[in-house]
Scaffold this active site. Structure first.
Site, PDB file in Angstrom:
ATOM      1  N   GLU A   1      20.056   6.272   3.198  1.00 59.34           N
ATOM      2  CA  GLU A   1      20.190   6.761   4.587  1.00 59.34           C
ATOM      3  C   GLU A   1      21.275   5.991   5.338  1.00 59.34           C
TER       4      GLU A   1
ATOM      5  N   HIS B   1      13.424   8.517  -3.862  1.00 59.13           N
ATOM      6  CA  HIS B   1      12.615   8.498  -5.084  1.00 59.13           C
ATOM      7  C   HIS B   1      11.186   8.892  -4.733  1.00 59.13           C
TER       8      HIS B   1
ATOM      9  N   TYR C   1      16.258   5.202  11.921  1.00 55.65           N
ATOM     10  CA  TYR C   1      15.828   4.562  10.672  1.00 55.65           C
ATOM     11  C   TYR C   1      17.027   3.983   9.926  1.00 55.65           C
TER      12      TYR C   1
ATOM     13  N   LYS D   1      17.755   0.041   9.124  1.00 56.38           N
ATOM     14  CA  LYS D   1      17.880  -0.429   7.739  1.00 56.38           C
ATOM     15  C   LYS D   1      19.224  -1.120   7.505  1.00 56.38           C
TER      16      LYS D   1
ATOM     17  N   ASP E   1       6.144   2.711  -3.274  1.00 60.96           N
ATOM     18  CA  ASP E   1       6.867   1.773  -4.129  1.00 60.96           C
ATOM     19  C   ASP E   1       6.073   0.492  -4.357  1.00 60.96           C
TER      20      ASP E   1
ATOM     21  N   ALA F   1       7.882  -0.938   5.751  1.00 61.49           N
ATOM     22  CA  ALA F   1       8.756  -0.280   6.729  1.00 61.49           C
ATOM     23  C   ALA F   1       8.063   0.916   7.367  1.00 61.49           C
ATOM     24  N   GLN F   2       8.542   1.308   8.536  1.00 64.85           N
ATOM     25  CA  GLN F   2       8.280   2.651   9.070  1.00 64.85           C
ATOM     26  C   GLN F   2       9.325   3.482   8.337  1.00 64.85           C
TER      27      GLN F   2
ATOM     28  N   ASP G   1       1.665  -8.865   9.524  1.00 65.12           N
ATOM     29  CA  ASP G   1       2.452  -7.718   9.987  1.00 65.12           C
ATOM     30  C   ASP G   1       3.918  -8.134  10.052  1.00 65.12           C
TER      31      ASP G   1
ATOM     32  N   THR H   1      18.616   1.503   1.719  1.00 62.61           N
ATOM     33  CA  THR H   1      18.453   2.942   1.526  1.00 62.61           C
ATOM     34  C   THR H   1      19.767   3.718   1.603  1.00 62.61           C
TER      35      THR H   1
ATOM     36  N   THR I   1       0.820  -1.217   0.000  1.00 61.61           N
ATOM     37  CA  THR I   1       0.000   0.000   0.000  1.00 61.61           C
ATOM     38  C   THR I   1       0.857   1.273   0.000  1.00 61.61           C
ATOM     39  N   GLY I   2       2.170   1.129   0.053  1.00 64.59           N
ATOM     40  CA  GLY I   2       3.054   2.301   0.036  1.00 64.59           C
ATOM     41  C   GLY I   2       3.334   2.765  -1.392  1.00 64.59           C
TER      42      GLY I   2
HETATM   43  P1  NAP Z   1       5.938   4.064   2.273  1.00 64.09           P
HETATM   44  O1  NAP Z   1       5.154   4.770   1.210  1.00 64.09           O
HETATM   45  O2  NAP Z   1       6.070   4.683   3.616  1.00 64.09           O
HETATM   46  O3  NAP Z   1       5.297   2.608   2.437  1.00 64.09           O
HETATM   47  C1  NAP Z   1       5.622   1.771   3.530  1.00 64.09           C
HETATM   48  C2  NAP Z   1       4.743   0.530   3.487  1.00 64.09           C
HETATM   49  O4  NAP Z   1       5.102  -0.320   4.594  1.00 64.09           O
HETATM   50  C3  NAP Z   1       3.235   0.797   3.613  1.00 64.09           C
HETATM   51  O5  NAP Z   1       2.542  -0.084   2.779  1.00 64.09           O
HETATM   52  C4  NAP Z   1       2.969   0.453   5.075  1.00 64.09           C
HETATM   53  O6  NAP Z   1       1.644   0.063   5.329  1.00 64.09           O
HETATM   54  C5  NAP Z   1       3.909  -0.742   5.233  1.00 64.09           C
HETATM   55  N1  NAP Z   1       4.161  -1.081   6.640  1.00 64.09           N
HETATM   56  C6  NAP Z   1       4.522  -0.229   7.636  1.00 64.09           C
HETATM   57  N2  NAP Z   1       4.640  -0.911   8.796  1.00 64.09           N
HETATM   58  C7  NAP Z   1       4.348  -2.213   8.525  1.00 64.09           C
HETATM   59  C8  NAP Z   1       4.272  -3.380   9.317  1.00 64.09           C
HETATM   60  N3  NAP Z   1       4.533  -3.361  10.632  1.00 64.09           N
HETATM   61  N4  NAP Z   1       3.945  -4.546   8.721  1.00 64.09           N
HETATM   62  C9  NAP Z   1       3.663  -4.580   7.388  1.00 64.09           C
HETATM   63  N5  NAP Z   1       3.712  -3.496   6.588  1.00 64.09           N
HETATM   64  C10 NAP Z   1       4.055  -2.325   7.154  1.00 64.09           C
HETATM   65  O7  NAP Z   1       7.421   3.766   1.756  1.00 64.09           O
HETATM   66  P2  NAP Z   1       8.014   3.783   0.253  1.00 64.09           P
HETATM   67  O8  NAP Z   1       8.482   5.145  -0.061  1.00 64.09           O
HETATM   68  O9  NAP Z   1       7.073   3.081  -0.649  1.00 64.09           O
HETATM   69  O10 NAP Z   1       9.327   2.913   0.459  1.00 64.09           O
HETATM   70  C11 NAP Z   1       9.309   1.505   0.270  1.00 64.09           C
HETATM   71  C12 NAP Z   1      10.492   0.892   0.992  1.00 64.09           C
HETATM   72  O11 NAP Z   1      11.702   1.404   0.465  1.00 64.09           O
HETATM   73  C13 NAP Z   1      10.557   1.180   2.483  1.00 64.09           C
HETATM   74  O12 NAP Z   1      11.121   0.047   3.116  1.00 64.09           O
HETATM   75  C14 NAP Z   1      11.497   2.361   2.595  1.00 64.09           C
HETATM   76  O13 NAP Z   1      12.103   2.385   3.864  1.00 64.09           O
HETATM   77  C15 NAP Z   1      12.467   2.021   1.482  1.00 64.09           C
HETATM   78  N6  NAP Z   1      13.133   3.150   0.824  1.00 64.09           N
HETATM   79  C16 NAP Z   1      12.397   4.180   0.337  1.00 64.09           C
HETATM   80  C17 NAP Z   1      13.028   5.204  -0.345  1.00 64.09           C
HETATM   81  C18 NAP Z   1      12.260   6.352  -0.940  1.00 64.09           C
HETATM   82  O14 NAP Z   1      12.875   7.363  -1.258  1.00 64.09           O
HETATM   83  N7  NAP Z   1      10.953   6.222  -1.138  1.00 64.09           N
HETATM   84  C19 NAP Z   1      14.412   5.152  -0.534  1.00 64.09           C
HETATM   85  C20 NAP Z   1      15.126   4.065  -0.052  1.00 64.09           C
HETATM   86  C21 NAP Z   1      14.463   3.052   0.627  1.00 64.09           C
HETATM   87  P3  NAP Z   1       0.501   1.180   5.677  1.00 64.09           P
HETATM   88  O15 NAP Z   1       0.103   1.760   4.353  1.00 64.09           O
HETATM   89  O16 NAP Z   1      -0.585   0.403   6.294  1.00 64.09           O
HETATM   90  O17 NAP Z   1       1.141   2.171   6.585  1.00 64.09           O
HETATM   91  O1  F7E Z   2      13.668  14.651   3.760  1.00 68.02           O
HETATM   92  C1  F7E Z   2      14.810  18.006   4.628  1.00 68.02           C
HETATM   93  C2  F7E Z   2      15.091  16.876   5.581  1.00 68.02           C
HETATM   94  O2  F7E Z   2      11.747  13.384   4.703  1.00 68.02           O
HETATM   95  C3  F7E Z   2      14.603  15.054   2.784  1.00 68.02           C
HETATM   96  C4  F7E Z   2      12.655   8.339   2.918  1.00 68.02           C
HETATM   97  O3  F7E Z   2      11.978   7.829   1.799  1.00 68.02           O
HETATM   98  O4  F7E Z   2      14.542   8.958   1.584  1.00 68.02           O
HETATM   99  C5  F7E Z   2      13.571   9.470   2.477  1.00 68.02           C
HETATM  100  O5  F7E Z   2      14.183  10.018   3.638  1.00 68.02           O
HETATM  101  C6  F7E Z   2      15.422  16.210   3.301  1.00 68.02           C
HETATM  102  C7  F7E Z   2      15.973  16.002   4.719  1.00 68.02           C
HETATM  103  O6  F7E Z   2      13.341  12.283   3.059  1.00 68.02           O
HETATM  104  C8  F7E Z   2      11.631  19.421   5.604  1.00 68.02           C
HETATM  105  O7  F7E Z   2      15.694  17.354   6.780  1.00 68.02           O
HETATM  106  C9  F7E Z   2      13.601  20.152   5.138  1.00 68.02           C
HETATM  107  O8  F7E Z   2      17.287  16.475   4.776  1.00 68.02           O
HETATM  108  O9  F7E Z   2      11.764  13.948   2.231  1.00 68.02           O
HETATM  109  P1  F7E Z   2      12.523  13.577   3.439  1.00 68.02           P
HETATM  110  P2  F7E Z   2      14.608  11.568   3.735  1.00 68.02           P
HETATM  111  O10 F7E Z   2      14.735  11.894   5.163  1.00 68.02           O
HETATM  112  O11 F7E Z   2      15.788  11.818   2.860  1.00 68.02           O
HETATM  113  C10 F7E Z   2      15.385   7.931   2.118  1.00 68.02           C
HETATM  114  C11 F7E Z   2      16.336   7.484   1.028  1.00 68.02           C
HETATM  115  C12 F7E Z   2      14.626   6.827   2.749  1.00 68.02           C
HETATM  116  O12 F7E Z   2      15.047   5.678   2.750  1.00 68.02           O
HETATM  117  C13 F7E Z   2      13.446   7.219   3.583  1.00 68.02           C
HETATM  118  O13 F7E Z   2      12.570   6.109   3.771  1.00 68.02           O
HETATM  119  O14 F7E Z   2      14.586  17.355   3.384  1.00 68.02           O
HETATM  120  N1  F7E Z   2      13.638  18.815   4.989  1.00 68.02           N
HETATM  121  N2  F7E Z   2      12.386  20.559   5.514  1.00 68.02           N
HETATM  122  C14 F7E Z   2      12.420  18.317   5.272  1.00 68.02           C
HETATM  123  N3  F7E Z   2      11.950  17.067   5.254  1.00 68.02           N
HETATM  124  C15 F7E Z   2      10.642  16.868   5.589  1.00 68.02           C
HETATM  125  N4  F7E Z   2      10.141  15.622   5.550  1.00 68.02           N
HETATM  126  N5  F7E Z   2       9.832  17.933   5.944  1.00 68.02           N
HETATM  127  C16 F7E Z   2      10.276  19.228   5.968  1.00 68.02           C
HETATM  128  O15 F7E Z   2       9.539  20.142   6.288  1.00 68.02           O
END
Ligand code: NAP
Ligand code: F7E
Length: 325
Positions: A130, A182, A152, A156, A16, A85-86, A61, A128, A13-14
Site C-alpha cells: 500500500e 496475502h 493506512y 505504514k 499472519d 496494526a489497524q 497495546d 506493505t 491473533t491476526g
Molecule cells: P490482521 O489479521 O488485521 O491482524 C492485525 C493484528 O493486530 C491483530 O492481532 C490485532 O489484534 C492486532 N492489533 C490491532 N490493533 C492493535 C493494538 N493497538 N495493539 C496491539 N495489537 C493490535 O492483519 P494481517 O493480515 O495478519 O497483517 C499483519 C500485518 O501485516 C499488519 O501490520 C498489516 O498491516 C501488514 N500487512 C498485511 C498484508 C496482508 O495482505 N495481509 C500485506 C502487507 C502488510 P485483534 O485481533 O485484537 O484485533
Molecule cells: O481490497 C477492492 C478494494 O480490502 C483489495 C490489507 O491486508 O492488502 C490489504 O489491503 C481491493 C481494493 O485489501 C471490495 O477497493 C472491491 O482495491 O482486500 P482489500 P487492500 O486494500 O489491498 C494490503 C497489502 C495491506 O497492507 C492491507 O493491510 O479490492 N474491493 N470491492 C473491495 N475490497 C473490500 N475490502 N471489500 C469490497 O467489497
C-alpha cells in the site's frame, strides 16, 4: 544444550500472527504473543491452527510504550515481529488518527522498546505494498518511490522509515518486509478475497442471494499468507538487516478473482455480484504488481501456492465451516 530461541509477535491473533506463530513453534521457538485487551475472545485463528495453548501471552497495546517494554523484557525475545496494526485500508479513512498512532507511531514504540531493552534483538516490521499506492513503476521493487493513497499507507510509511532509520542510527538488525496482499482461510471477513470466498460458500449453500462489492476492476498481486510468513522469518536469519519486497509477480483483478471463486462451485459471478458505492474508496489503489527478485536471490524465497490453489482453499474452508454449523 543450546537454548531455544524466543520470539515476540505483536498481532499474534491476526492472520499472519497465527501462521507465523505456527511456523516458529515448528522450529522450536518459545513464542510470546503481545495481546491487546478486548471484550471478546480474539483467539479463533490460533485455536483453528491448534496452537493456542503453545503460545505465551503478554498483555499490552501498541499505543502503550511501557507495555511494549515489559513485553520485550519479559519474553527475552531474540526476535521481535511487529505485525500488529489497524490493517483494514477502508477503516483508515474512518479512523485516521488511530491508524497513524497504532500503525505508524506504534512501530516506532516497538523499535524504542527493543532499543531500550535489548538492541541486539532482531526486529521485523510488517510494511506493505500500500506504500506504493499510485504506482510509480509498472512492477514495484525495493527502489520504487512510494506514493501512499490512504491514511493506512501513510501510517505504514512512517513505520517503514522508522525501521530503516533505527537500522542506520543504532546499527540495529531491523528489517522491513514490503509484503503484497496475502490471503488464506484465516483472512478477516472484511477483506475482498475472504468476503468473496465466504459469499460463494453461502450462496452455494442457499444462505445468501447476492454479493455487494466496490471497485471490481482493482488489481492485486495476491499470494498465500502461509508462504509469506516464511519470508519474514528468513529476513531475520540473514547476517545483515535489509528491506525486501515479497510478492508473486502476477496481478489479478477482483473481477477475475470472483470468476474463479464462483466457478469453483459451478456458478457464474455475473449472476450474483452487484456493485455498491458503499464499498468504493475515497482514493483507490488501482493496480499493484510486485517484483520479488531480491527476496528470491538473497533469501531463497519463492511462493509455493498458486492463486488458483489459494482461492480453492479459501472457498472450500468456508464451505466446510458453514456446512458444519
Ligand atoms: P490482521 O489479521 O488485521 O491482524 C492485525 C493484528 O493486530 C491483530 O492481532 C490485532 O489484534 C492486532 N492489533 C490491532 N490493533 C492493535 C493494538 N493497538 N495493539 C496491539 N495489537 C493490535 O492483519 P494481517 O493480515 O495478519 O497483517 C499483519 C500485518 O501485516 C499488519 O501490520 C498489516 O498491516 C501488514 N500487512 C498485511 C498484508 C496482508 O495482505 N495481509 C500485506 C502487507 C502488510 P485483534 O485481533 O485484537 O484485533
Ligand atoms: O481490497 C477492492 C478494494 O480490502 C483489495 C490489507 O491486508 O492488502 C490489504 O489491503 C481491493 C481494493 O485489501 C471490495 O477497493 C472491491 O482495491 O482486500 P482489500 P487492500 O486494500 O489491498 C494490503 C497489502 C495491506 O497492507 C492491507 O493491510 O479490492 N474491493 N470491492 C473491495 N475490497 C473490500 N475490502 N471489500 C469490497 O467489497
Amino acid at each position: 544444550m543450546t537454548k531455544n530461541k524466543s520470539a515476540l509477535i505483536t498481532g499474534i491473533t491476526g492472520q499472519d500472527g497465527a501462521y507465523l506463530a505456527q511456523l516458529l513453534l515448528g522450529k522450536g521457538y518459545q513464542v510470546h504473543g503481545f495481546l491487546p485487551r478486548r471484550s471478546t475472545d480474539t483467539s479463533w485463528r490460533l485455536r483453528e491452527l491448534g496452537i493456542l495453548d503453545d503460545v505465551h501471552m503478554i498483555e499490552g497495546d501498541l499505543s502503550d510504550l511501557s507495555s511494549l517494554i515489559r513485553a520485550v523484557e519479559g519474553s527475552r525475545a531474540d526476535e521481535v515481529y511487529n505485525l500488529g496494526a489497524q490493517s483494514f485500508v477502508g477503516t483508515s479513512w474512518q479512523q485516521p488518527l488511530l491508524t497513524a498512532d497504532v500503525d505508524g507511531v506504534g512501530a516506532l514504540r516497538v523499535l524504542e522498546a527493543v532499543r531500550i531493552v535489548n538492541r541486539e534483538a532482531r526486529f521485523y516490521q510488517a510494511s506493505t505494498s500500500e506504500m506504493f499506492g499510485l504506482i510509480q513503476a509498472e512492477r514495484q521493487d525495493e527502489s520504487t518511490p512510494f506514493y501512499p493513497r490512504s491514511p493506512y499507507g501513510v501510517a505504514k510509511l512512517m513505520g517503514h522509515w522508522a525501521t530503516v532509520n533505527y537500522r542506520e542510527s543504532y546499527g540495529m538488525h531491523a528489517s522491513s518486509g514490503i509484503l503484497f496482499n496475502h490471503e488464506s482461510p484465516l483472512r478477516g471477513i472484511e477483506f475482498v478475497t475472504r468476503k468473496v470466498a465466504h459469499a460463494v460458500a453461502s450462496i452455494k449453500l442457499g444462505l445468501q442471494k447476492e454479493l455487494r462489492l466496490g471497485n471490481i476492476d482493482a488489481k492485486r498481486d495476491w499470494g498465500f499468507a502461509g508462504d509469506y510468513v516464511e519470508a519474514m522469518w528468513l529476513m531475520l536469519q540473514q547476517a545483515g538487516a535489509d528491506d525486501y519486497v515479497v510478492a508473486t509477480g502476477k496481478t489479478v483483478s477482483v473481477r477475475d478473482m470472483c470468476e474463479l471463486a464462483f466457478a469453483h462451485v459451478g456458478l457464474k459471478y455475473q449472476d450474483y455480484v452487484v456493485q455498491d458505492e458503499k464499498f468504493m474508496r475515497p482514493a483507490e489503489v488501482d493496480v499493484l504488481l510486485g517484483n520479488p527478485a531480491k527476496a528470491k536471490a538473497k533469501l531463497g524465497w519463492a511462493p509455493r501456492t498458486t492463486f488458483e490453489q489459494l482461492i480453492a482453499m479459501m472457498v472450500d474452508a468456508d464451505l466446510r465451516r458453514l456446512s458444519s454449523r
